[in-house]
Scaffold this motif. Structure first.
Motif, PDB file in Angstrom:
ATOM      1  N   ASP A  34     -33.917  50.391  -6.173  1.00  9.04           N
ATOM      2  CA  ASP A  34     -32.904  50.114  -7.194  1.00  9.04           C
ATOM      3  C   ASP A  34     -31.531  50.291  -6.567  1.00  9.04           C
ATOM      4  N   GLU A  35     -30.494  49.848  -7.296  1.00  5.07           N
ATOM      5  CA  GLU A  35     -29.130  49.954  -6.785  1.00  5.07           C
ATOM      6  C   GLU A  35     -28.215  50.558  -7.831  1.00  5.07           C
ATOM      7  N   ALA A  36     -27.034  50.973  -7.371  1.00  3.85           N
ATOM      8  CA  ALA A  36     -25.984  51.465  -8.265  1.00  3.85           C
ATOM      9  C   ALA A  36     -24.671  50.857  -7.811  1.00  3.85           C
ATOM     10  N   GLY A  37     -23.872  50.398  -8.792  1.00  9.31           N
ATOM     11  CA  GLY A  37     -22.550  49.873  -8.452  1.00  9.31           C
ATOM     12  C   GLY A  37     -22.524  48.410  -8.077  1.00  9.31           C
ATOM     13  N   ARG A  38     -23.401  47.624  -8.661  1.00 11.59           N
ATOM     14  CA  ARG A  38     -23.376  46.189  -8.369  1.00 11.59           C
ATOM     15  C   ARG A  38     -22.173  45.496  -9.027  1.00 11.59           C
ATOM     16  N   GLY A  39     -21.834  45.891 -10.259  1.00  7.52           N
ATOM     17  CA  GLY A  39     -20.825  45.180 -11.025  1.00  7.52           C
ATOM     18  C   GLY A  39     -19.383  45.596 -10.847  1.00  7.52           C
ATOM     19  N   PRO A  40     -19.066  46.849 -10.489  1.00 12.13           N
ATOM     20  CA  PRO A  40     -17.672  47.292 -10.457  1.00 12.13           C
ATOM     21  C   PRO A  40     -16.820  46.546  -9.436  1.00 12.13           C
ATOM     22  N   VAL A  41     -15.517  46.456  -9.725  1.00 10.74           N
ATOM     23  CA  VAL A  41     -14.557  45.871  -8.790  1.00 10.74           C
ATOM     24  C   VAL A  41     -14.058  46.935  -7.812  1.00 10.74           C
ATOM     25  N   PRO A  44     -18.120  51.362  -3.616  1.00  9.28           N
ATOM     26  CA  PRO A  44     -19.258  50.772  -2.914  1.00  9.28           C
ATOM     27  C   PRO A  44     -20.400  50.394  -3.840  1.00  9.28           C
ATOM     28  N   MET A  45     -21.334  49.640  -3.287  1.00 15.20           N
ATOM     29  CA  MET A  45     -22.641  49.434  -3.906  1.00 15.20           C
ATOM     30  C   MET A  45     -23.633  50.236  -3.072  1.00 15.20           C
ATOM     31  N   VAL A  46     -24.527  50.953  -3.737  1.00  9.35           N
ATOM     32  CA  VAL A  46     -25.499  51.789  -3.035  1.00  9.35           C
ATOM     33  C   VAL A  46     -26.905  51.325  -3.392  1.00  9.35           C
ATOM     34  N   TYR A  47     -27.702  51.038  -2.375  1.00  9.49           N
ATOM     35  CA  TYR A  47     -29.105  50.684  -2.564  1.00  9.49           C
ATOM     36  C   TYR A  47     -29.961  51.883  -2.195  1.00  9.49           C
ATOM     37  N   ALA A  74     -24.331  65.103 -14.889  1.00  7.17           N
ATOM     38  CA  ALA A  74     -24.936  66.414 -14.627  1.00  7.17           C
ATOM     39  C   ALA A  74     -26.466  66.317 -14.581  1.00  7.17           C
ATOM     40  N   GLU A  75     -27.047  65.514 -15.463  1.00  6.94           N
ATOM     41  CA  GLU A  75     -28.504  65.342 -15.462  1.00  6.94           C
ATOM     42  C   GLU A  75     -28.969  64.637 -14.196  1.00  6.94           C
ATOM     43  N   ARG A  76     -28.202  63.640 -13.746  1.00  5.93           N
ATOM     44  CA  ARG A  76     -28.574  62.944 -12.505  1.00  5.93           C
ATOM     45  C   ARG A  76     -28.533  63.902 -11.318  1.00  5.93           C
ATOM     46  N   GLU A  77     -27.479  64.705 -11.250  1.00  2.00           N
ATOM     47  CA  GLU A  77     -27.359  65.674 -10.151  1.00  2.00           C
ATOM     48  C   GLU A  77     -28.537  66.654 -10.170  1.00  2.00           C
ATOM     49  N   PRO A 174     -41.616  55.155 -12.732  1.00  3.11           N
ATOM     50  CA  PRO A 174     -40.939  56.394 -12.317  1.00  3.11           C
ATOM     51  C   PRO A 174     -40.403  56.355 -10.897  1.00  3.11           C
ATOM     52  N   VAL A 175     -41.095  55.674  -9.990  1.00  2.00           N
ATOM     53  CA  VAL A 175     -40.635  55.649  -8.599  1.00  2.00           C
ATOM     54  C   VAL A 175     -39.337  54.839  -8.467  1.00  2.00           C
ATOM     55  N   VAL A 176     -39.145  53.843  -9.362  1.00  2.09           N
ATOM     56  CA  VAL A 176     -37.882  53.093  -9.379  1.00  2.09           C
ATOM     57  C   VAL A 176     -36.799  53.934 -10.043  1.00  2.09           C
ATOM     58  N   SER A 177     -37.170  54.674 -11.096  1.00  3.12           N
ATOM     59  CA  SER A 177     -36.211  55.585 -11.728  1.00  3.12           C
ATOM     60  C   SER A 177     -35.678  56.590 -10.710  1.00  3.12           C
ATOM     61  N   ALA A 178     -36.560  57.096  -9.857  1.00  2.00           N
ATOM     62  CA  ALA A 178     -36.154  58.062  -8.836  1.00  2.00           C
ATOM     63  C   ALA A 178     -35.185  57.418  -7.847  1.00  2.00           C
ATOM     64  N   ALA A 179     -35.467  56.185  -7.446  1.00  2.87           N
ATOM     65  CA  ALA A 179     -34.560  55.473  -6.534  1.00  2.87           C
ATOM     66  C   ALA A 179     -33.217  55.235  -7.204  1.00  2.87           C
ATOM     67  N   SER A 180     -33.244  54.924  -8.498  1.00  2.00           N
ATOM     68  CA  SER A 180     -32.018  54.702  -9.262  1.00  2.00           C
ATOM     69  C   SER A 180     -31.150  55.960  -9.284  1.00  2.00           C
ATOM     70  N   ILE A 181     -31.778  57.112  -9.475  1.00  2.00           N
ATOM     71  CA  ILE A 181     -31.040  58.370  -9.511  1.00  2.00           C
ATOM     72  C   ILE A 181     -30.409  58.668  -8.153  1.00  2.00           C
ATOM     73  N   CYS A 182     -31.164  58.481  -7.082  1.00  2.00           N
ATOM     74  CA  CYS A 182     -30.636  58.727  -5.742  1.00  2.00           C
ATOM     75  C   CYS A 182     -29.414  57.846  -5.466  1.00  2.00           C
ATOM     76  N   ALA A 183     -29.524  56.559  -5.810  1.00  2.00           N
ATOM     77  CA  ALA A 183     -28.427  55.629  -5.556  1.00  2.00           C
ATOM     78  C   ALA A 183     -27.198  55.968  -6.390  1.00  2.00           C
ATOM     79  N   LYS A 184     -27.418  56.295  -7.654  1.00  2.00           N
ATOM     80  CA  LYS A 184     -26.288  56.573  -8.557  1.00  2.00           C
ATOM     81  C   LYS A 184     -25.572  57.865  -8.182  1.00  2.00           C
ATOM     82  N   VAL A 185     -26.310  58.901  -7.810  1.00  2.00           N
ATOM     83  CA  VAL A 185     -25.687  60.159  -7.392  1.00  2.00           C
ATOM     84  C   VAL A 185     -24.826  59.927  -6.151  1.00  2.00           C
ATOM     85  N   ALA A 186     -25.337  59.154  -5.199  1.00  2.00           N
ATOM     86  CA  ALA A 186     -24.562  58.873  -3.981  1.00  2.00           C
ATOM     87  C   ALA A 186     -23.289  58.113  -4.312  1.00  2.00           C
ATOM     88  N   ARG A 187     -23.386  57.078  -5.147  1.00  2.00           N
ATOM     89  CA  ARG A 187     -22.187  56.305  -5.487  1.00  2.00           C
ATOM     90  C   ARG A 187     -21.159  57.165  -6.224  1.00  2.00           C
TER      91      ARG A 187
END
Length: 307
Positions: A34-41, A44-47, A74-77, A174-187
């Motif tokens: 999964d990724e985080a930050g695809r839409g913002p101007v 970064p985008m994080v995969y 806070a929940e993501r962290e 769940p395994v995609v949810s986990a990837a989503s959390i990792c990407a979003k926390v990093a971004r």
């Protein structure tokens, strides 16, 4: 999460990964993307990928991972901390793509759009897991573009794997949810701790969510615009939001051609009111007291006396 490498150079891309659990080298594993930050101007985008043995999927679900968009910061962290502590059966890896890299990729002469960049980044992370010895047998992906075409593309690239591409996969697997959390926390951390190469003076760093429809983001873009050199590298200058501001408020510039096509309007500097870009770099015959623009200092550029 150690973001030191990216913070030292936030102009390109950076890869982070956890140690690979030994269990993931010996047992069949599933992997989510999964990724985080695809839409913002802005920013970064994080995969991200996350993987675990099929036999431990129940333990992953027990961590109560969920789509990162439904969770508070806070929940993501907190959940990322749990994933990082479960190193005996969970592994993850991230690719952080800077706004500068995204814009330069999208504005290549040969077409390379955001979907292609996303697909290539996702495939590179799957290949990373395989190269590290993870015994991947199943891959679950949140779709980018038409799901069936993306699934076919991944299946052709990895024919030995069982690939499932679904819209909203981060809320289904769940395994995609986990990837989503990792990407979003990093971004989130990268955006919060972004080191500007440019000297923005006393400009307030209240840029809102970074999404194009956010009034705070639009206002900040207008305030940080330099009429000649454009935006800081925190901005994805290939986004239409940024382009519209440039078109409306930046200095109009035309390249001076050595030869003009018949019927073309006169080039800048020859009967046109628009100055040639080259005129900004022309050597002055008489000395001037004006200091060079900060753009040159920030990039370590100096005037060349002789070529």
């Amino acid at each position: 999460m150690d973001l030191g490498d990216f913070e030292r150079d936030n102009t390109g891309s950076c890869r982070l990964s956890s140690p690979v659990p030994e269990l993931c080298r010996t047992e069949d594993c599933c992997l989510g993307i999964d990724e985080a930050g695809r839409g913002p101007v802005l920013g970064p985008m994080v995969y991200g990928i996350c993987f675990c043995p099929l036999s431990r999927l129940g333990d992953l679900e027990a961590l109560k991972v969920a789509d990162s968009k439904t969770l508070s910061e806070a929940e993501r962290e907190r959940l990322f901390g749990k994933l990082d502590q479960a190193r005996d059966f969970v592994g993850w890896a991230l690719d952080i793509l800077s706004p500068n890299l995204i814009s330069n990729s999208m504005q290549r002469r040969a077409k390379y759009n955001l979907n292609s960049l996303s697909h290539d980044t996702a495939m590179a992370l799957v290949q990373l897991a395989l190269d590290q010895g993870v015994k991947v047998t199943q891959v679950f992906v949140d779709t980018v573009g038409p799901a069936d075409k993306y699934q076919q593309k991944l299946q052709e690239r990895f024919p030995e794997l069982e690939v499932t591409v679904r819209p909203k996969a981060d809320s289904l697997f769940p395994v995609v949810s986990a990837a989503s959390i990792c990407a979003k926390v990093a971004r989130d951390q990268v955006v919060k701790r972004w080191k500007f190469l440019e000297d923005l003076g006393d400009l307030k760093m209240d840029y809102g969510s970074g999404y194009p429809n956010d009034p705070k983001t639009k206002e900040w873009l207008s305030q940080c615009l330099d009429p000649v050199f454009g935006f800081p590298q925190f901005v994805r200058f290939s986004w239409s939001t940024a382009q519209l501001i440039l078109d409306g408020r930046a200095v109009p510039v035309r390249w001076e051609d050595s030869e003009e096509e018949a019927g073309d309007p006169p080039a800048a500097g020859r009967g046109s009111s628009t100055p040639s870009l080259l005129s900004f770099f022309a050597r002055r015959q008489t000395p001037t007291e004006r200091q060079p623009h900060r753009f040159f200092h920030e990039r370590g550029l100096e005037t060349v006396a002789d070529l």
